[in-house]
Structure formats: structure tokens, C-alpha cells
Write an enzyme that holds these catalytic residues in place. Structure first.
Site, PDB file in Angstrom:
ATOM      1  CG  HIS A  96      -1.682   1.121   1.578  1.00 20.05           C
ATOM      2  ND1 HIS A  96      -2.592   1.627   0.674  1.00 20.05           N
ATOM      3  CD2 HIS A  96      -2.300   2.673   2.112  1.00 20.05           C
ATOM      4  CE1 HIS A  96      -2.987   2.779   0.688  1.00 20.05           C
ATOM      5  NE2 HIS A  96      -2.771   3.041   1.400  1.00 20.05           N
ATOM      6  CG  ASP A 125     -11.891   4.172   5.815  1.00 21.57           C
ATOM      7  OD1 ASP A 125     -11.198   5.098   6.649  1.00 21.57           O
ATOM      8  OD2 ASP A 125     -11.855   4.789   4.026  1.00 21.57           O
ATOM      9  NE  ARG A 146      -9.945  11.030   9.426  1.00 22.48           N
ATOM     10  CZ  ARG A 146      -9.283  11.028   8.557  1.00 22.48           C
ATOM     11  NH1 ARG A 146      -9.798   8.965   8.452  1.00 22.48           N
ATOM     12  NH2 ARG A 146      -8.359  10.608   8.092  1.00 22.48           N
ATOM     13  CB  SER A 191      -8.645   5.784   7.649  1.00 19.15           C
ATOM     14  OG  SER A 191      -8.691   5.810   5.969  1.00 19.15           O
ATOM     15  CE  LYS A 213      -9.109   2.908   3.557  1.00 20.26           C
ATOM     16  NZ  LYS A 213      -9.300   4.110   2.702  1.00 20.26           N
TER      17      LYS A 213
HETATM   18  N1  URA Z   1      -5.593   7.634   2.831  1.00 14.19           N
HETATM   19  C1  URA Z   1      -6.983   7.044   3.428  1.00 14.19           C
HETATM   20  O1  URA Z   1      -6.905   5.189   2.813  1.00 14.19           O
HETATM   21  N2  URA Z   1      -7.277   7.395   4.665  1.00 14.19           N
HETATM   22  C2  URA Z   1      -6.757   8.084   5.621  1.00 14.19           C
HETATM   23  O2  URA Z   1      -8.005   8.441   6.329  1.00 14.19           O
HETATM   24  C3  URA Z   1      -5.804   8.834   4.647  1.00 14.19           C
HETATM   25  C4  URA Z   1      -4.983   8.516   3.403  1.00 14.19           C
END
Ligand code: URA
Length: 440
Positions: free
Chosen positions: A82, A161, A168, A183, A187
Site C-alpha cells: 500500500h 471508513d 473527516r 482508516s 481497509k
Molecule cells: N488514505 C486513507 O485511506 N485514509 C486516510 O485517512 C488518509 C489517506
């Protein structure tokens, strides 16, 4: 239990228990906790932070808030990567085929670009015919047959999320390390891989502007991954300069293919080989001592290139574009940006360069924008190089001539020329590998 009391507890700096976090996340997803209460909680978290165990528990509650991918039907260790996002970051297109060519399994869920950052799905979809929407069954089949597949998120994964991120975004609570870490990691955990390599970017084109801030985020994410039983490590890499020379979807696929031919730009090649080697170690495909040599051999032998072509074919695309990338369409309007003074390129505001590419049509300023796949920028000069008046700094590509002026203005404003040669910056700032006594 009442959300009111949990907000008060966090306001006083208390740590929420797993039970309290479950109440909060599940209530928010189902709608019994309203946005205004969750907004107050998010702001209290920004000011008071979260304890380590609390951040892990929040991540797990988010991970389990919806569907999760069970990859156990695919034999072997599944390794994911990632990147926290950047400009010109086409590393997935290079390293996933390298890992697959060395026997690794990469079952990857990627995202789309937004704002100044690009997204792997958009880059892949610039290859005619290729789809990133596969059924679960087809996704598994492609990974089993080719060793890699890259798709978009399916089903109802991590709804917590989706809702939290949207809130947010409008309450100025994005830039909070435990919220970013939970967050991203919720995922990654829900996507089901056994091992996760994180590429945390730092610099003017990244979320985390300094290497220290990037390290703090990397450490939190590695701790979460390991606490959840996944082999997790991170690299902190430079995003103060775009990676490689190409920015924009088809242009980046062309450049990724160049790397797989062994003739890509040095910085991009180095980051890809470094990350791929570590993925091989995490995936149990190589030992630390021979991983780099195996990754290099996968490129030299052409096996990695063939893996990418196999994946493109299996996902419905025309694999000839991988063997002849110059056939990928580049937008017809080409414009050269030339230096208007002599000097060293002392600084490249990478976010600004990403915005310039977006203005040409290569990216989205809103989720619903459509893309011009052949649009973007080829950088002819980068930070540290000396340029003379009139020399070409970059080529801009677009399908709409009317987009050029704003993009050129943004691009020019992103470069700083100086009489003084800038100090070189590292490409890779460091690694985070977890510590003794942690699980995974
Ligand atoms: N990328 C994400 O998936 N979440 C965040 O909070 C910031 C960047």
C-alpha cells in the site's frame, strides 16, 4: 452506553475500551449515532490522541464493520503493498508482476486517483479493454492462474471508513495520525492478505510532509498490522519529487513497462526493486540475502513483463499494449514548457505538479469527473539539474487546448530555480519492521 459519555471521556483524554469502540463504530454505521456526535468525537481524538491499544481496537472495529475478503482459497502467502499516495507513483504496475514472477501471490485491491494523487485503477484502465471490476470468483481465478490481479473494492467493505472519511473530510479532522492509520489499515486488513508492505511517502507531494511525521504514521500502521496477526513492514520513501518522469495514466503505464524492460528511470526502478525484494521476503519467496537478485532476474529475464501481460489479458485487456507500449494513446495536444531563466531546479512542489497534471485532464478534482487517459506530463528535467533559458523542462499532454494555460501556470509555479545546487535528498528514508515481542 451513551455516545455523550464517550465524547466526554475522550475530551478528558481517556482511552476508549473495545466495547465502547464497538458501540461507537457500529452505532455510527447503522445510523443511531448522528454525524454531529461523531464529529465531536473525531475532533476530541485530534486533540487528545489515542492510546496504542485503542488505535488497534478502532481499526479492528472498522475492519469488521462490513464484508471481508477471505483469500484462503488461493494457495501460498498473499502479499499486499500500500502506498500512501503520490505523484507519478506507478510502483504497483512494476512490483506486482516482479513478485508474481518470483512465485508470490498479489491479490490487490486498489483505488482511484483524487486531487493531485493518481490511482492504480485509473492507470490500468488506460489499457484498452482492461477491467478492474471482476467478480470474486474471477478475481481468485486470475490470482491463481497469473499470480496477480488488481481490482477495485467490491461489496460493502469497511463501510465505517467510508462514512468516517466523508465526515473527516468536512470537519478538518483528516490530518490526525491514529485516524489515518486506522482508516488505511482497516481497509488493508479487510482485503485479506497475509503480509502487507506499506510505502509511506514523505515530502511536498505526500500527506506526511516530513520524514519524522511519515515515520510516526508508519510505526502506528506497522503496529496495527502486526497486532492483527499480519506480517507488516513499512518503507518511508521520498515524494518531494515525482517518481520517474511520467505523470498521467497511459504515460505512467508506458513508463512502468519501460522499467519491466530494464530501461526505466533510475529512481523509479530503485524504489520498485527495493519494495519488490522486501515483498518477496515477507511472502516467503526469498531470503533477505537473495531477494534483490531474484527481483532483478525477474526483470532481466522478461518474466515480470510477461506476468503483467498475462494479467492484462486475464482482466480483459489487450496484452499487446504491454509488448508495444508506444501504442497506448497519448492525448493529441502537446506543449513544451521551457525555462525562462538559467539555474538549478532547487525545488519541485510535487503537489502542484500533480495538480497541473489533473488540470490537463489526467486526474479528478471531484469523484465524478471523467478522465482523459492520455493526458499528463513528461518531466524532462528534475530537482538538482541545471537548466539554461529556453531548455525544455516538461511536455504537457491534453485533449483540450483550453486546459493548457492553467496547467502551465500551475506547473511553472511549482518549480523553484536557484543559482545554488540543492543538496541531494535520499530516495528511501528508512524502514519500520516492528519490534521484538510483537505478534506476526
Ligand atoms: N488514505 C486513507 O485511506 N485514509 C486516510 O485517512 C488518509 C489517506
Amino acid at each position: 452506553m451513551r455516545m455523550y459519555d464517550l465524547i466526554g471521556k475522550k475530551k478528558r483524554g481517556g482511552a476508549l475500551s473495545r466495547e465502547e469502540l464497538h458501540f461507537m463504530v457500529s452505532g455510527f454505521v447503522e445510523g443511531s449515532i448522528p454525524d454531529y456526535q461523531m464529529s465531536a468525537m473525531l475532533m476530541a481524538i485530534c486533540f487528545k490522541g489515542m492510546a496504542e491499544e485503542e488505535t488497534v481496537n478502532l481499526t479492528l472495529e472498522m475492519e469488521y464493520s462490513g464484508d471481508r475478503m477471505d483469500l484462503s482459497a488461493i494457495p501460498g502467502v498473499k502479499v499486499d503493498k500500500h502506498s500512501t499516495g503520490g505523484v507519478g507513483d506507478k510502483t504497483t504496475l512494476v512490483l506486482a508482476p516482479i513478485v508474481a514472477a518470483c512465485g508470490g501471490r498479489v491479490a490487490k485491491m486498489s483505488g482511484r486517483g483524487l486531487g493531485h494523487t493518481g490511482g492504480t485503477l485509473d492507470k490500468l484502465e488506460s489499457i484498452p479493454g482492461l477491467t478492474t471490476s471482476l467478480s470474486g470468483e474471477d478475481f481468485f481465478r486470475v490470482v491463481r492462474e497469473c499470480g496477480l490481479a488488481v481490482v477495485g473494492q467490491t461489496g460493502n467493505m469497511v463501510p465505517a471508513d467510508k462514512k468516517l472519511y466523508a465526515l473527516r473530510d468536512v470537519t478538518a479532522t483528516i490530518d490526525c495520525v491514529p485516524l489515518i492509520a486506522s482508516s488505511i489499515m482497516s481497509k488493508k486488513l479487510a482485503a485479506g492478505s497475509d503480509a502487507i508492505l506499506l510505502d509511506v511517502k514523505t515530502g511536498s507531494g505526500a500527506f506526511m510532509k516530513t520524514p519524522e511525521a511519515a515515520r510516526t504514521l508508519a510505526e502506528q500502521m506497522v503496529r496495527i498490522g502486526r497486532a492483527a496477526g499480519r506480517r507488516t513492514e513499512a518503507f518511508i520513501t521520498n515524494m518531494d519529487i515525482p517518481l520517474g518522469h511520467a505523470i498521467g495514466n497511459a504515460l505512467e503505464v508506458r513508463e512502468a513497462v519501460e522499467v519491466l524492460h530494464g530501461r526505466g528511470p533510475e529512481d523509479l526502478t530503485e524504489v520498485c526493486l527495493t519494495l519488490a525484494s522486501r515483498m518477496l521476503v515477507l511472502g516467503g519467496c526469498a531470503e533477505e540475502e537473495n531477494a534483490r537478485a531474484r527481483a532483478e532476474e525477474a526483470v532481466r529475464s522478461g518474466q515480470a513483463l510477461r506476468k503483467l501481460a498475462e494479467m492484462v489479458h486475464a482482466q480483459g485487456g489487450d496484452e499487446q499494449y504491454i509488448f508495444e507500449p508506444e501504442r497506448l494513446t497519448v492525448s493529441p495536444v502537446r506543449h513544451e514548457v521551457c525555462a525562462d531563466a538559467d539555474g538549478y531546479i532547487a525545488c519541485m512542489d510535487t503537489e502542484g505538479i500533480g495538480i497541473a497534471s489533473m488540470l490537463l485532464g489526467a486526474g479528478r478534482s471531484r469523484k465524478e469527473d471523467t478522465l482523459d487517459y492520455g493526458a499528463g506530463i513528461i518531466l524532462r528535467r528534475k530537482r538538482g539539474q541545471f537548466v539554461r533559458t529556453g531548455e525544455v523542462l516538461a511536455e504537457l499532454y491534453t485533449s483540450e487546448e483550453g486546459r493548457l494555460a492553467a496547467a502551465e501556470k500551475e506547473f511553472r509555479a511549482s518549480l523553484t530555480l536557484s543559482e545554488k545546487e540543492p543538496e541531494p535528498e535520499p530516495l528511501i528514508y528508512g524502514t519500520v519492521r516492528g519490534s521484538e515481542g510483537e505478534s506476526a
